[in-house]
Structure formats: C-alpha cells, structure tokens
Design an enzyme around this catalytic site. Structure first.
Site, PDB file in Angstrom:
ATOM      1  N   HIS A  44       0.815  -1.219   0.000  1.00 38.78           N
ATOM      2  CA  HIS A  44       0.000   0.000   0.000  1.00 38.78           C
ATOM      3  C   HIS A  44       0.851   1.272   0.000  1.00 38.78           C
ATOM      4  O   HIS A  44       0.488   2.258  -0.623  1.00 38.78           O
ATOM      5  CB  HIS A  44      -0.953   0.002   1.209  1.00 38.78           C
ATOM      6  CG  HIS A  44      -2.066  -0.989   1.079  1.00 38.78           C
ATOM      7  ND1 HIS A  44      -1.961  -2.286   1.526  1.00 38.78           N
ATOM      8  CD2 HIS A  44      -3.302  -0.877   0.544  1.00 38.78           C
ATOM      9  CE1 HIS A  44      -3.096  -2.919   1.272  1.00 38.78           C
ATOM     10  NE2 HIS A  44      -3.927  -2.092   0.678  1.00 38.78           N
ATOM     11  N   SER A  85      -5.116  -2.679   4.890  1.00 39.74           N
ATOM     12  CA  SER A  85      -3.684  -2.457   4.716  1.00 39.74           C
ATOM     13  C   SER A  85      -2.998  -2.755   6.035  1.00 39.74           C
ATOM     14  O   SER A  85      -3.411  -2.266   7.082  1.00 39.74           O
ATOM     15  CB  SER A  85      -3.431  -1.000   4.327  1.00 39.74           C
ATOM     16  OG  SER A  85      -2.091  -0.647   4.608  1.00 39.74           O
ATOM     17  N   GLY A  87      -0.006  -1.792   6.873  1.00 36.42           N
ATOM     18  CA  GLY A  87       0.701  -0.592   7.303  1.00 36.42           C
ATOM     19  C   GLY A  87      -0.201   0.557   7.718  1.00 36.42           C
ATOM     20  O   GLY A  87       0.051   1.238   8.711  1.00 36.42           O
TER      21      GLY A  87
END
Length: 116
Positions: A44, A85, A87
């Site tokens: 991402h 995601s 992260g």
C-alpha cells in the site's frame, strides 16, 4: 484547483491494493478524499509514495486514511471493496464506495470487511 485532482484513479481490471487519501490545503481549509489503486503496487505504501509527491506539487498535504483491496470487473460492471492495509489499517470502505459511485455511476459497487 482541487477540482483538477481526479477522485478516482484505479486500474480498469483485476484485483489490487488501494488507499484512501485525504487531501488538505496546508493550514486547514478545503479538504477532500480520493481513491488510488493499482496492480503495480506490491504494498500500500508504494501507492502513497507515488501520490504524495504529485499532490505536494499541487500544494496539498496528504494523509493516508487506510487501505484495502479493490476487485474491478469492468465486463460485469462490478466493483468490490474489501480487506485492509497492514501498514495503514483499514480504510472506511463505505467512504471509498461513495467516491467510486461518483466515477462509476452505472456499476454495482459493494464493500465488506472480508479479508479475501
């Protein structure tokens, strides 16, 4: 002009990662959210690393609100938003869907918290 920035830039076909990005004028003021997604991104943050400098050149601050995946079937005119995601965390897929609906007016667009 914020209007010059497209709400949605996603691949025309396939399943790929996407992020929801908030654009803001430095010091507050107008803001809006955009959707960016591509098969070219392995992670991402690769999408954000491409979007951020582009938007900074236009005078915006960017903040990633989260991510997920998009399954885009242009033949059947269907888009499915799901996943998250690692992260950035999970984007608010309901917000993403509303943005996608502005661009893909004749599509069936759904979202879920499914991982796959």
């Amino acid at each position: 002009a914020m209007a010059a920035v497209r709400d949605v830039e996603i691949d025309p076909e396939g399943t790929f990662k996407y992020i929801l990005v908030r654009l803001q004028r430095p010091g507050g003021g107008e803001q809006r959210d955009i959707v960016r997604g591509t098969k070219a991104a392995e992670f991402h943050n690769h999408i954000f690393e491409k979007v951020n400098p582009e938007m900074e050149k236009l005078g915006y601050e960017c903040k990633c609100l989260g991510g997920g995946k998009i399954e885009h079937n242009s033949k059947d005119k269907k888009i499915r938003v799901f996943g998250l995601s690692t992260g950035y965390g999970k984007a608010d897929h309901s917000v993403t869907v509303e943005i996608l609906k502005k661009e893909y007016t004749d599509y069936e667009i759904t979202w879920s918290d499914d991982k796959k």
